[in-house]
Motif scaffolding. Structure first.
Motif, PDB file in Angstrom:
ATOM      1  N   ASN A  94       0.942  -1.177   0.056  1.00 28.72           N
ATOM      2  CA  ASN A  94      -0.048   0.019  -0.280  1.00 28.72           C
ATOM      3  C   ASN A  94       0.756   1.294  -0.111  1.00 28.72           C
ATOM      4  N   ALA A  95       0.340   2.333   0.033  1.00 30.74           N
ATOM      5  CA  ALA A  95       1.085   3.608   0.043  1.00 30.74           C
ATOM      6  C   ALA A  95       1.914   3.907   1.221  1.00 30.74           C
ATOM      7  N   SER A  96       1.664   3.175   2.387  1.00 29.52           N
ATOM      8  CA  SER A  96       2.550   3.421   3.257  1.00 29.52           C
ATOM      9  C   SER A  96       3.770   2.664   3.137  1.00 29.52           C
ATOM     10  N   LEU A  97       3.629   1.341   2.518  1.00 25.95           N
ATOM     11  CA  LEU A  97       5.025   0.348   2.250  1.00 25.95           C
ATOM     12  C   LEU A  97       5.724   1.130   1.236  1.00 25.95           C
ATOM     13  N   LYS A  98       5.138   1.558   0.206  1.00 23.10           N
ATOM     14  CA  LYS A  98       5.862   2.395  -0.868  1.00 23.10           C
ATOM     15  C   LYS A  98       6.718   3.440  -0.588  1.00 23.10           C
ATOM     16  N   LYS A  99       6.492   3.844   0.640  1.00 24.23           N
ATOM     17  CA  LYS A  99       7.271   5.163   1.113  1.00 24.23           C
ATOM     18  C   LYS A  99       8.618   4.594   1.992  1.00 24.23           C
ATOM     19  N   VAL A 316       9.465   6.996   9.137  1.00 20.96           N
ATOM     20  CA  VAL A 316       9.122   5.989   8.243  1.00 20.96           C
ATOM     21  C   VAL A 316       8.803   4.681   8.408  1.00 20.96           C
ATOM     22  N   LYS A 317       7.610   4.596   9.498  1.00 21.21           N
ATOM     23  CA  LYS A 317       7.222   3.531  10.015  1.00 21.21           C
ATOM     24  C   LYS A 317       5.879   3.397   9.091  1.00 21.21           C
TER      25      LYS A 317
END
Length: 409
Positions: A94-99, A316-317
Motif C-alpha cells: 500500500n501507500a505506506s509501504l511504498k514510502k 518512516v514506519k
C-alpha cells in the motif's frame, strides 16, 4: 469507520490475566528459516498477527504478484527468500509501504547477480524480481543507514548458500539488537554466528528437526504496562520470558523507572503501578524504537518532561509516527519539539480536553498508545480501531477487561 471509546472506572483490586500475542520478530525469522531449509521444525505458538499471516501466505504463494499491504519486515524477508530460491515475483504494497526505502537491500542483491526492476519509484516498492542471485562472492557488503531488517533478511537468506558468505555491514548505527536477535535464532537452528565489529560470519548447517515455542511479544507487552499506569489495574502476563533477547524486552526496565514494577513468578510476570516521583528525563530509543509511542503517552499522562534521542526512523514506519505523536500530544496541550538532535516532550503542560480524536493513519502503535486516554477524557473517537490487528489482534479484548468499550460513533 469512526468509533467512540468509553471507559467505566473499575474499583476492583483483582489481578487481570493477560495472554499476549507471540513475537512477530521471532515468528518471522523462524518461518523464513523453516521454508528456506524445508525443515520439519514444529513451531508452536506462532504469532497470529496480520504481518505474520502475510509472510506465511507470501512464502507459499504460487501467484506472480504478492501484496504485502503495510508489512515492512515480511516484504524485505520475502524479497531475499525469493532471490536465493530463484523465484520470479512482483512485490507490492500500500501507500505506506511504498514510502519505505528498499534500495540498499536491492543493491546488495544486484551485486550478486539478481535482476530487479523498480516499477514506480527507484528505491521503493513495487518491484519485480526477474532473476535471483546468480553468483555469490565470499563477502557480501551492504552499505545502509536505513534498516536492520535488511541485515537480518540477508543473515537468514544466505544460509541457503554453500559456502555461506560473510556479511560486511557499513553505516548502520541503530537497531543492532535485532541483528543479535537474528544471530540467536540462527544458533537455535544449529548455525554458529560471530558478529565482530561490522563483520558477520555464519557457519554450519541447520538442524534437521526441532521443536520451537515462540515467546510473547514484548512490544505488545508495553501497551499492557501503559494500561497499568492509566487504569491502576494489576496484570498477570502469561508466559513471560525473563531472559528474552527481544529489543522490546526493555519494556520491563524502562517502565520500572516509571513506577510499573515487574515480578516474575514461574513463567508469568505480575505487573503493578506504584507512582514514582523520579523518572528519567532522557532516553535513547535507537535500539527499541517501537516503544516510543507508548512511552510518549506514559510521560504525557504522568506530566513528566523527557527528551528522546535516536528516534528519527519513526518518520518512516506505518505512519510518520513523529507527526502522529506530535498531533495527539498537541490535543493534550503538550509540545513535541525537535531540538539538539532529540525530541522533547513537555509533559508538565498537560491539559485534559473535552474531546480527543485518535487519527491513526492506520498505524497500530498509534492506536494503542492513545486509546487509554479514554480513562480521563469523556469523548474519545478513533478512525481505525481494526489497525491493531497488525500486531495485537486481541487488543480491544484487553481493553474490555479494563472496562473500555468500542461503540459506533
Amino acid at each position: 469507520m469512526n468509533q467512540s471509546i468509553k471507559h467505566s472506572p473499575n474499583e476492583s483490586s483483582e489481578t487481570l490475566t493477560v495472554t499476549l500475542p507471540r513475537s512477530k520478530s521471532l515468528s518471522h525469522r523462524h518461518l523464513l528459516l523453516s521454508h528456506l531449509h524445508s525443515n520439519s521444525a514444529q513451531i508452536e505458538n506462532l504469532s497470529i498477527s496480520r504481518d505474520t499471516r502475510i509472510l506465511q501466505n507470501a512464502l507459499t504463494a504460487d501467484t506472480p504478484v504478492i501484496d504485502f499491504q503495510d508489512a515492512g519486515t515480511p516484504s524485505r524477508f520475502a524479497l531475499v527468500y525469493f532471490a536465493v530460491t530463484h523465484q520470479t515475483k512482483t512485490l507490492t504494497g500500500n501507500a505506506s509501504l511504498k514510502k519505505r526505502s528498499i534500495a540498499d537491500l536491492v543493491h546488495t542483491l544486484q551485486q550478486q547477480g539478481a535482476v530487479i526492476e523498480y516499477l514506480e519509484n527507484p528505491g521503493f516498492f513495487p518491484l519485480t524480481l526477474h532473476q535471483g542471485i546468480t553468483q555469490s562472492y565470499p563477502i557480501w557488503e551492504i552499505h545502509t543507514q536505513e534498516s536492520s531488517q535488511f541485515i537480518s533478511a540477508l543473515m537468514l537468506g544466505i544460509t541457503a548458500l554453500k559456502p555461506i558468505p560473510k556479511l560486511l555491514v557499513n553505516g548502520l548505527l541503530h537497531s543492532w539488537s535485532y541483528i543479535h536477535l537474528s544471530a540467536d535464532v540462527l544458533r537455535k537452528w544449529g548455525f554458529t554466528v560471530d558478529i565482530s565489529n561490522s563483520e558477520i560470519t555464519i557457519e554450519g548447517s541447520p538442524i534437521t528437526a526441532m521443536h520451537l515455542d515462540i515467546e510473547i511479544d514484548w512490544g505488545s507487552a508495553s501497551f499492557v504496562y501503559l494500561l497499568a499506569i492509566f487504569t491502576k489495574n494489576k496484570f498477570r502476563i502469561i508466559g513471560a520470558n525473563r531472559n528474552s533477547l527481544q529489543a522490546d524486552y526493555r519494556t520491563v526496565s524502562i517502565f520500572e523507572q516509571l513506577g510499573v514494577n515487574t515480578k516474575f513468578i514461574d513463567n508469568d510476570a505480575i505487573i503493578e503501578y506504584i507512582p514514582s516521583e523520579e523518572v528519567p528525563a532522557e532516553f535513547n530509543g535507537s535500539e527499541c524504537i517501537d516503544l516510543i509511542p507508548a512511552l510518549a503517552s506514559a510521560y504525557a499522562y504522568l506530566q513528566k518532561d523527557i527528551t528522546f534521542y535516536g528516534i528519527e526512523k519513526l518518520a518512516v514506519k506505518e505512519s510518520n509516527r513523529l507527526e502522529r505523536i506530535a498531533f495527539h500530544l498537541g490535543q493534550l496541550g503538550i509540545s513535541w519539539e525537535e531540538s539538539n538532535g532529540g525530541y522533547h516532550l513537555s509533559g508538565h503542560k498537560l491539559h485534559i480536553p473535552e474531546d480527543f480524536l485518535i487519527q491513526t493513519h492506520h498505524d497500530h502503535r498509534i492506536a494503542m498508545a492513545f486509546a487509554p486516554w479514554t480513562s480521563v477524557i469523556s469523548n474519545v473517537h478513533i478512525d481505525d480501531s481494526a489497525c491493531t490487528e497488525k500486531s495485537f489482534p486481541g487488543y480491544w479484548e484487553l481493553l474490555k477487561m479494563c472496562n473500555f468499550e468500542l461503540l459506533p460513533s
